[in-house]
Design a protein around this motif. Structure first.
Motif, short mmCIF file in Angstrom:
data_model
loop_
_atom_site.label_atom_id
_atom_site.label_comp_id
_atom_site.label_asym_id
_atom_site.label_seq_id
_atom_site.Cartn_x
_atom_site.Cartn_y
_atom_site.Cartn_z
N GLY A 164 0.76 -1.27 -0.06
CA GLY A 164 -0.07 -0.03 -0.01
C GLY A 164 0.93 1.23 -0.04
N LYS A 165 2.18 1.50 0.87
CA LYS A 165 2.66 2.59 0.91
C LYS A 165 3.35 2.78 -0.31
N VAL A 166 4.04 1.80 -1.11
CA VAL A 166 4.60 1.68 -2.36
C VAL A 166 3.62 2.34 -3.40
N ARG A 167 2.36 1.85 -3.36
CA ARG A 167 1.48 2.45 -4.19
C ARG A 167 1.11 3.83 -3.83
N ASP A 168 0.83 4.15 -2.97
CA ASP A 168 0.84 5.47 -2.59
C ASP A 168 1.83 6.45 -3.11
N GLU A 169 2.92 6.11 -2.55
CA GLU A 169 4.13 6.93 -3.21
C GLU A 169 4.12 6.98 -4.57
N SER A 170 3.88 6.03 -5.42
CA SER A 170 3.99 6.05 -6.57
C SER A 170 3.13 6.95 -7.49
N TYR A 171 1.90 7.07 -6.85
CA TYR A 171 1.05 8.15 -7.26
C TYR A 171 1.46 9.57 -7.06
N LEU A 172 1.89 9.77 -5.72
CA LEU A 172 2.59 11.21 -5.80
C LEU A 172 3.74 11.27 -6.58
N LEU A 173 4.76 10.24 -6.82
CA LEU A 173 5.82 10.59 -7.83
C LEU A 173 5.60 10.87 -9.01
N LEU A 174 4.17 10.23 -9.56
CA LEU A 174 3.93 10.59 -10.73
C LEU A 174 3.69 11.94 -10.93
N GLY A 175 3.24 12.68 -10.00
CA GLY A 175 2.76 14.21 -9.80
C GLY A 175 4.07 15.02 -9.95
N ASP A 176 5.14 14.38 -9.27
CA ASP A 176 6.38 15.04 -8.97
C ASP A 176 7.12 14.87 -10.55
N LEU A 177 6.97 13.82 -11.32
CA LEU A 177 7.38 13.70 -12.49
C LEU A 177 7.07 14.70 -13.28
N TYR A 178 5.62 14.92 -13.47
CA TYR A 178 5.20 16.06 -14.35
C TYR A 178 5.53 17.43 -13.82
N PHE A 179 5.48 17.53 -12.62
CA PHE A 179 6.29 18.84 -12.03
C PHE A 179 7.58 19.13 -12.39
N ASN A 180 8.48 18.10 -12.16
CA ASN A 180 9.95 18.35 -12.67
C ASN A 180 10.09 18.66 -14.08
N ARG A 181 9.00 18.27 -14.91
CA ARG A 181 9.01 18.37 -16.28
C ARG A 181 8.61 19.78 -16.83
N GLN A 182 8.13 20.35 -15.64
CA GLN A 182 7.30 21.74 -15.86
C GLN A 182 5.97 21.46 -16.60
N ASP A 183 5.49 20.56 -16.67
CA ASP A 183 4.19 20.26 -17.14
C ASP A 183 3.08 20.50 -15.78
N TYR A 184 2.74 21.63 -15.42
CA TYR A 184 2.23 21.79 -14.35
C TYR A 184 0.74 21.46 -14.53
N LYS A 185 0.12 21.65 -15.40
CA LYS A 185 -1.31 21.22 -15.65
C LYS A 185 -1.54 19.91 -15.25
N ASN A 186 -0.59 19.11 -15.89
CA ASN A 186 -0.79 17.35 -15.45
C ASN A 186 -0.44 17.18 -14.07
N ALA A 187 0.61 17.91 -13.79
CA ALA A 187 1.02 17.51 -12.40
C ALA A 187 -0.02 17.90 -11.45
N LEU A 188 -0.71 19.15 -11.48
CA LEU A 188 -1.89 19.37 -10.89
C LEU A 188 -2.89 18.35 -10.74
N GLU A 189 -3.36 17.70 -11.93
CA GLU A 189 -4.19 16.61 -11.77
C GLU A 189 -3.81 15.36 -11.24
N GLU A 190 -2.55 15.21 -11.32
CA GLU A 190 -2.08 13.84 -10.87
C GLU A 190 -2.07 14.01 -9.21
N TYR A 191 -1.62 15.56 -8.76
CA TYR A 191 -1.55 15.73 -7.26
C TYR A 191 -3.11 15.34 -6.65
#
Length: 872
Positions: A164-191
């Motif tokens: 469960g914790k790995v799955r939760d962290e992976s959801y958050l990390l996907l948002g971080d991925l878009y954020f670091n890519r400066q794709d803030y709109k997709n990052a916002l949706e993932e967060y």
């Protein structure tokens, strides 16, 4: 009440437990004997990793401490022994996972990535496989390999069984991925998705915090405020709670809800667990009050911060905001400068330090300019058009016996960094003396602190000083880990020190010069201090009192800009455009007004050739930063148009370029002397008297200091000097001269004037040495490879580490036998062994390689055996 049967049953059960324990001890004895060794080794690795994690979580900065790094290194070393010595133990996948995470926190991302990939390849069914995928994605994101990271995360989400914790962290990390890519709109949706899906309280708080940060960047302040408000109830530490509350207040302030924002910041001041954050909260209250318009209330808070929390970033910010208040609200520019000057002393690494230093410098120029205008107008009112001087030339030189400290801040650390910069240039193939001159030109303060040849002397004397180079390497690593704010602050401090070396302003009190300076003053008010009405008044004054000067059309054009852009009065702006065209028809401003009004451009008359050449020289100097070509063009003007009024002006500019851009002080002095001899009555002749005397004095002092030195005036051809000064270009004279300038790209070219001796021109000083790839005789250590091997020592900190064996090293040896560069062919992941190899290379003397009997610069590969070093 318990029965006798129940009591006997309990006794039998107790006996069975004792018997079972005895049997397990007997049967497990052999297993314990073989397994305790690898278990103890892995246990030690976990302990070191645990200590490092505790230290990482306690620190407030992003930079790891030395103790933390050491514990991670020891964890890697112990885990590596488990893999190396006990490859069949059940702790191998545990050890690989631990090594990967330890490498990650040491910022050795490549090594970390390899470990996670190894675990997934060799232990696909391991319980750590999902977690390894998560960490692999982290490594890829940190290396900006976003597409690969996204693929890994999607593969992870497709797994059937994920903790469960790995799955939760992976959801958050996907948002971080878009954020670091400066794709803030997709990052916002993932967060947003992560915040809904995640059950873990701490990760949920982090999701809302990231969601708020992303929304703030997108200027969705309502969304950001709601996210930070939600994050507050999930935070479980004072740090996270402060972050959520603080950002909630910031977003309320951005929404204009000032009273609510102040109440939120006051919550921090009422929370005893957040005392270390009080200075920042107080500053936010002050800033919010200022934005609300409560000036006195804001100032009381700012002064309280400075008194109660000195030498903090909040105090630096308070001084900076007070400086802004003094500029924009009080128009007290001296008081503003005093506050800006105190910012760096309060906290040198504050984000606002570079801006404060720049503002202080601008105010210094502004105040000097205002003083100059006042003096010029006072003289003009009396009919006096003689020279006016504001400011003094400040140049510092080494006195006899003074300690050599070559840097803008004159500290030991910065002195070492100058040696490091010089060494980097030398390793790139530049001769030491040329590199030293180049550095002096890059940093004008350096030029006056020491002669370049003294830097070369120091550099060559410390070649074999191993402790000094070890310290330089340590500082280099620290520099590589500096934050962006620290880099900006340090660069701004150096620029401030460098700007102190600028000379005085010396100008004649003429209407042309006064109008020109008032234009500059108005630009400060308009663009720097955001006071367009004050600028408008100055432009009106120029048009009223100095309407016949060359600055008048520019003043009217700027007046039109304010009417239209600031006041929105398009009709008045168009009316003044027509007046500008009528009164100043042949100016660039009139051409611009015609274009804006849609009028036909008139056919222009042929321009003067000398004027064209002068404008081209100015363009080369200021727009293209090419002083050498500008110098050629100035001298070409003097040669081609000897009867032009622009000749003394071009001579002055040529001397200024030699002095301030190319560092060719002897040439500058002689050109200034030509100007004085041929045009003694020109305003330019008056302006060069002071710098000419300074140059002569500098030459005499350098001659006394150098004594036997005869070659200390060489300068690079195309310097990237950072001096920002301007030669006065106003006024014309009628005298003439003939000056010839040959092509300055070759040694021996000269500037000559009839009746004068020829002057050596500026000669390029930075040349790259050729590296010979296949010399006839290879470079080698004096005494052979045995002498080199004897210098290899295992450092005390690495005596218990696994040795790397034989390491191949590539060494660049110059024609004098100095080591200029070292590259490890065999990669070493441990810095202790790397330092030992570098120390051994630098410790021995080297024979240079030869080509046709002559020593040359060349690479050579040599082995270093660490196993033999341990035996020795």
């Amino acid at each position: 009440m318990r029965t006798g049967l129940q009591i006997r049953s309990d006794v039998l059960n107790h006996k069975r437990k004792i018997l079972g324990f005895a049997l397990s001890v007997a049967l497990g004895g052999a297993l314990l004997a073989s397994g305790c060794a690898y278990y103890n080794t892995f246990y030690n690795a976990k302990q070191y990793y645990k200590k490092a994690e505790e230290q990482r979580l306690k620190r407030r900065t992003d930079r790891p401490t030395q103790a933390e790094l050491e514990n991670y290194k020891k964890a890697v070393e112990k885990a590596g022994k488990v893999i190396q010595n006990y490859p069949k133990s059940r702790y191998v996948d545990d050890a690989v996972m631990l090594m990967g995470k330890a490498y990650y926190y040491q910022n050795q991302l490549g090594s970390a990535q390899r470990k996670f990939e190894e675990l997934l390849a060799y232990f696909p069914d391991s319980e750590f496989a999902p977690e390894a995928q998560l960490w692999l994605a982290r490594c890829l994101i940190a290396q900006s390999q976003f597409d690969q990271a996204e693929k890994v995360l999607k593969e992870l989400h497709s797994r059937k069984k994920i903790p469960g914790k790995v799955r939760d962290e992976s959801y958050l990390l996907l948002g971080d991925l878009y954020f670091n890519r400066q794709d803030y709109k997709n990052a916002l949706e993932e967060y947003k998705k992560a915040a809904k899906r995640i059950g873990d309280k701490k990760l949920k708080a982090q999701s809302y915090l990231s969601l708020g940060e992303c929304a703030s960047i997108l200027e969705q302040h309502e969304v950001a405020a709601d996210a930070f408000r939600r994050a507050i109830k999930y935070t479980d530490t004072p740090e996270l709670r402060y972050k959520a509350v603080f950002n909630y207040g910031v977003e309320l302030k951005a929404l204009g809800k000032y009273d609510e924002a102040i109440k939120v910041f006051e919550r921090i001041l009422r929370d005893g667990s957040m005392t270390k954050f009080w200075p920042d909260a107080k500053y936010q209250i002050a800033e919010t009050a200022y934005e609300k318009g409560e000036l006195d209330y804001a100032q009381r808070w700012l002064e309280g911060i400075i008194e109660d929390h000195p030498r903090t970033e909040a105090a630096a910010n308070a001084y900076y905001l007070l400086g802004q208040i003094y500029v924009h609200d009080y128009s007290d520019y001296k008081g503003a400068k005093e506050n800006f000057d105190k910012v760096r002393g309060a906290y040198s690494r504050a984000e606002v330090v570079p801006d404060a230093i720049q503002f202080s410098q601008d105010l210094d120029k502004f105040l000097q300019l205002r003083e100059l205008i006042t003096k010029q107008e006072q003289q003009l009112s009396k009919g006096d058009t003689s020279l006016v001087q504001v400011g003094e030339r400040q140049r510092r030189r080494l006195r006899p016996g003074e300690e050599w400290r070559p840097d803008t801040t004159l500290t030991h650390r910065d002195s070492l960094m100058v040696l490091s910069r010089l060494d980097s240039l030398v390793q790139d193939g530049i001769k030491p003396d040329s590199a030293a001159v180049y550095l002096a030109e890059k940093d004008t303060l350096l030029y006056w602190i020491f002669p370049p040849d003294s830097l070369v002397d120091v550099y060559e004397r410390v070649q074999s000083n191993d402790s000094l180079w070890a310290e330089i390497d340590r500082i280099r690593r620290e520099e590589a880990q500096m934050t962006a704010a620290e880099r900006r602050a340090r660069a701004a401090a150096r620029m401030a020190a460098r700007n102190k070396q600028r000379g005085p302003t010396i100008e004649a009190a003429t209407p042309e010069n006064v109008a020109k300076n008032k234009l500059k003053l108005a630009e400060y008010y308009l663009f720097r201090f955001d006071k367009p009405d004050t600028a408008l008044a100055i432009y009106k004054d120029i048009l009223t009192r100095y309407a016949k000067t060359p600055s008048a059309p520019q003043a009217l054009y700027s007046y039109i800009y304010i009417l239209e852009a600031v006041h929105g009065d398009t009709a008045a702006a168009d009316s003044f455009r027509k007046q500008l065209i009528e009164f100043y028809p042949d100016t660039p401003q009139a051409d611009a007004c015609r274009r804006q009004l849609g009028l036909v451009q008139p056919v222009k008359k042929k321009t003067d050739g000398a004027e064209q050449m002068y404008e081209e020289a100015e363009r080369l100097l200021w727009d293209e930063n090419n002083p050498k070509r500008a110098l050629d063009t100035y001298a070409g003007l003097v040669e081609k148009y000897p009867d032009s009024d622009l000749v003394p002006k071009a001579l002055y500019a040529a001397g200024w370029v030699c002095e301030n851009k190319l560092g060719a002080n002897e040439q500058a002095a002689e050109i200034y002397q030509m100007l004085l001899d041929k045009y003694p009555d020109s305003p330019y002749a008056q302006q060069v008297k002071a710098p000419l005397e300074e140059l002569k004095r500098a030459k005499e002092e350098a001659a006394r200091a150098a004594q036997a030195s005869t070659d200390s005036t060489r300068a690079p051809a195309d310097s990237a000097a950072t001096v920002v000064a301007a030669a006065d270009t106003g006024g014309v004279v009628a005298d003439t001269a003939a000056v010839q300038l040959a092509d300055t790209s070759a040694v021996g070219d000269t500037i000559s004037v009839p009746g004068k001796k020829k002057l050596p021109n500026v000669v390029p000083a930075v040349n790259r040495n050729t590296i010979v790839e296949h010399p006839d005789v290879q470079a080698e250590p004096v005494g052979g490879l045995d002498a080199l091997q004897q210098q290899l020592r295992i450092p005390a900190s690495a005596r218990n580490k696994v040795l790397p064996g034989t390491v191949m090293v590539r060494v660049l040896v110059d024609e004098r036998g100095f080591v200029r560069d070292v590259k490890l062919i065999t990669p070493l992941e441990d810095s202790d062994f790397e330092m030992a190899a570098l120390r051994a290379i630098r410790q021995v003397r080297w024979k240079p390689g030869t080509l046709k009997g002559k020593p040359v610069r060349s690479w050579v590969e040599v082995p270093l055996d660490f196993l033999q070093a341990r035996r020795n």
